[in-house]
Design an enzyme around this catalytic site. Structure first.
Site, PDB file in Angstrom:
ATOM      1  N   GLY A 339       0.816  -1.212   0.000  1.00 45.91           N
ATOM      2  CA  GLY A 339       0.000   0.000   0.000  1.00 45.91           C
ATOM      3  C   GLY A 339       0.850   1.263   0.000  1.00 45.91           C
ATOM      4  N   SER A 340       0.306   2.312   0.598  1.00 42.48           N
ATOM      5  CA  SER A 340       0.863   3.658   0.420  1.00 42.48           C
ATOM      6  C   SER A 340       2.227   3.888   1.036  1.00 42.48           C
ATOM      7  CB  SER A 340      -0.119   4.690   0.973  1.00 42.48           C
ATOM      8  OG  SER A 340      -1.302   4.710   0.208  1.00 42.48           O
ATOM      9  N   THR A 341       2.715   2.979   1.882  1.00 40.49           N
ATOM     10  CA  THR A 341       4.075   3.157   2.398  1.00 40.49           C
ATOM     11  C   THR A 341       5.096   3.136   1.257  1.00 40.49           C
ATOM     12  OG1 THR A 341       4.217   0.773   2.822  1.00 40.49           O
ATOM     13  CG2 THR A 341       3.574   2.194   4.668  1.00 40.49           C
TER      14      THR A 341
END
Length: 750
Positions: A339-341
């Protein structure tokens, strides 16, 4: 005068007897000569026969090496245990005044049942078995020295013990996926060489020598974690002792003996800091019981060395019990879409190329690629036209996608991710590490990869990649092993070195990326994501939160449930000179979205800061003093209580007995000044403590020791308890706790 008619006769019988005995004597002399002079008699080598008859052989068992934490606290060791056996054969008893078999089975079963925690009927069934002897299991297997003494004190006829060596983990469910476990297995070995034999090899030896006898023993084998990865170094090499014995089995004086000393296994020291590990374990267990996720994990790394200071997950297991639900280490063997990491590395790649312009703008909300649409996390509404810097702060998927189309190419993104350690193993020296996948070809796959979908990683890869920012542009190799020591020579045979890559990004890129990560955590803008939940005043935490969809491997596509996501946080602190890198992830919490990650992570970050005295406002406090829990088993209650109180610990004594029979924490565990320590004594008359104001972890540890079934509502600290203080404790009772909310963090979806 000779009588007429009589014939002269000779009595031949004595002569025949003479020749018969002469023949026998000759045969005996021939046999004697054959036995005396021939080296081989009836196919048997006489020298070997004599040597085997008069020669005793002993295996000198090597001691399996121990596993320690970074400060020398014991995490795994060999201990002596016992199995209770009952002799049933009446022939063992030759003197009725001193019986050597079980006579009164009813009395024996009644006496043993409470001590071995077994049903009386189950023991009676074993005692009525038609056998020479029986093991009284399961309660009588693997018992401690203290429990053995309890059985001996019963004074029962026909009860004995078999001594065993087993692997013991004094801290129970503690860093269990790192330590792993080792298990004892029965094996058959050759009495001469000491080599392990298969059934086929035994059958071959019996075919050549029907009197051949193998030796039965046990070996300890590592099956998970460090116990598995370093099994060959831990187990050592058995030795042997060969000597001449007399008919009574004693060594014949002044005869030659052959002695090969055992080589004990190496001792392994982990990079794990038990103090920090306790913070992580406690936070994960507390938060997981509230949010009941499929799994949750956290790992903490030293920002300047790459040492893994702590790593834990739920569900976990106790290696003494091996109540294992999953055999893969979440740090190294769980593959998931991050995801957004991953936006951190997409942005970092563009910055290092020199094409990134954070003040440039783009239209947020949705982005069309062919027939597919990329949407921002707020259902594609976006925030209008915003800068790319704000796009990172707001965790815009469209922003990350636009970076690949404006500032870097598909191949450049792939090369950057490979350079940052994704798609390949870190080499952390733990078994079954996976590499993950960063394969993408089509435009929609590239776009998804830029914000962490369609690719898979491991948690340890996240820590490694974050070290580029914590270590001024050079990536650190993660380490779980600090050193390996040979106890036979006391020499260190392995010492971990800090391993840095070449300069992967410039210090300017490091500073620029840190600033964006700082803004993501500290922003108060309307588009702020759940990263703001990690803002601890004064700590200067920087990082990036993430929410990833979960691929449905059975039906294809992604899961559609309201909570079917993996929420995570990848960050470090303090900003300008990071000391700690931390990564936390949770899969499918029952509610709260990313709140579970925030609650656990902020709790651990605060505890670490206090423990390591990281910030100036804590310099005047000495509450971060740490000690090693002493050995308390079978010690005087008064002496141990005075010793621990003198160390600044809060001692809770369970019962009024004169001696301590168990404790929490266990021996060698790291304890902090001000911690609660529980001492259980040899007095069964226990009364309920006043738990009001206790932390949930302290309360649970106490209630577990005294045998309560606990249910609780809320989280934080105990407010009320359903059983009044001073009430006599009955093992197995139910107790209800009400806890006060310790946290006051908003629940914001990303």
């Amino acid at each position: 005068m000779e009588k007429k008619g009589l014939k002269k006769q000779t009595w031949k019988y004595p002569k025949r007897m003479f020749y018969f005995f002469l023949f026998c004597i000759v045969l005996l002399y021939i046999q004697y000569a054959y036995l005396s002079l021939s080296p081989i008699v009836y196919g048997e080598n006489m020298e070997d026969f004599a040597r085997k008859r008069d020669t005793a052989r002993m295996v000198l068992t090597a001691h399996r090496g121990s596993i320690f934490d970074s400060s020398g606290g014991t995490l795994a060791l060999n201990v002596t245990s016992y199995t209770v056996i009952a002799y049933l054969d009446e022939k063992r008893t030759t003197d009725k005044k001193h019986p050597r078999h079980v006579i009164d089975k009813e009395k024996t079963a009644t006496s043993l049942a409470p001590v071995l925690s077994m049903d009386k009927e189950a023991i009676l069934k074993l005692l009525n078995t038609k056998a020479y002897q029986v093991e009284l299991g399961p309660g009588g297997r693997g018992i401690s020295e203290l429990k053995k003494e309890e059985v001996e004190n019963l004074g029962l006829d026909g009860i004995d013990f078999i001594e065993n060596i087993k692997r013991y983990y004094p801290n129970g469910d503690f860093a269990s996926y790192v330590i792993g476990y080792a298990k004892s297995y029965p094996v058959k070995v050759d009495p001469d060489s000491g080599e392990e034999l298969t059934d086929e090899e035994i059958n071959e030896k019996l075919a050549g020598n029907k009197d051949y006898k193998y030796r039965s023993t046990e070996k300890i084998v590592g099956e998970l974690g460090v116990e598995l990865e370093f099994d060959s170094k831990l187990k050592g090499t058995d030795g042997k002792l060969v000597y001449q014995r007399d008919k009574y089995g004693y060594k014949i004086p002044d005869t030659k003996e052959e002695r090969v000393e055992a080589i004990d296994g190496n001792d392994i020291y982990l990079t794990i800091d038990s103090g920090i590990q306790r913070f992580v374990e406690g936070a994960l267990k507390e938060v997981s019981e509230i949010y009941t996720p499929e799994w949750m994990m956290m790992a903490v790394m030293d920002a300047k060395t790459g040492d893994i200071l702590a790593t834990s997950s739920t569900p976990s297991f106790d290696p003494n019990v091996r109540d294992i639900k999953n055999y893969e280490n979440p740090l190294t063997s769980y593959l998931f879409e991050p995801g957004s990491t991953m936006k951190t590395y997409t942005y970092m790649c563009a910055m290092e190329k020199g094409t990134y312009d954070g003040s440039a703008t783009y239209k947020s909300g949705t982005y069309q690629i062919g027939e597919e649409f990329i949407q921002d996390w707020n259902e594609g509404k976006g925030w209008g036209t915003i800068t790319f810097d704000k796009g990172y702060e707001f965790s815009s998927n469209v922003g990350a996608t636009s970076i690949v189309n404006q500032f870097i190419t598909r191949n450049e993104l792939r090369e950057c991710l490979l350079k940052y350690g994704f798609g390949k193993k870190t080499g952390i020296l733990l078994p079954r590490e996976l590499a993950g996948s960063i394969k993408f070809t089509y435009p929609i796959e590239v776009a998804a990869a830029s914000y962490g979908q369609g690719i898979t990683i491991t948690a340890v890869q996240q820590l490694q990649a974050l070290s580029i920012l914590s270590n001024n542009g050079k990536m650190l190799t993660p380490h779980i092993i600090s050193k390996i020591v040979d106890p036979n020579t006391e020499k260190t045979v392995y010492q971990r070195n800090i391993e840095e890559s070449e300069q992967l990004i410039s210090k300017e890129t490091v500073t620029q990326m840190k600033n964006l990560m700082y803004n993501a955590v500290h922003s108060q803008d309307v588009g702020s994501t759940s990263a703001i939940q990690f803002n601890i005043p004064g700590f200067e935490v920087i990082g990036k939160s993430g929410t990833a969809q979960i691929y449905d491997s059975k039906n294809g596509g992604y899961l559609k449930g309201e909570n079917d996501y993996i929420h995570s946080f990848a960050g470090m602190y303090p900003k300008d000179d990071p000391e700690i890198v931390i990564y936390t992830a949770v899969k499918i919490p029952s509610f709260g979205q990313g709140a579970a990650v925030a609650k656990a992570t902020t709790s651990v970050m605060k505890s670490i800061a206090k423990y390591r005295n990281m910030f100036s406002e804590q310099n005047t406090s000495n509450s971060n003093e740490k000690y090693e829990m002493p050995l308390v088993m079978n010690q005087s209650t008064t002496d141990i209580k005075n010793q621990l109180t003198g160390m600044g610990l809060h001692v809770v004594t369970i019962g009024n007995g004169e001696r301590v029979i168990s404790s929490y924490p266990n021996a060698s565990a790291t304890i902090l000044k001000g911690d609660k320590v529980f001492l259980m004594t040899n007095d069964s008359n226990w009364t309920m403590e006043n738990l009001k104001g206790w932390s949930r972890i302290d309360a649970m540890n106490y209630l577990k020791l005294v045998g309560f079934n606990v249910t609780s509502t809320g989280y934080g600290y105990v407010d009320t308890q359903s059983i009044e203080p001073g009430t006599v404790i009955v093992n197995g009772s139910n107790i209800q706790l009400t806890l006060l909310d310790k946290y006051n963090l908003s629940v914001t979806a990303e």
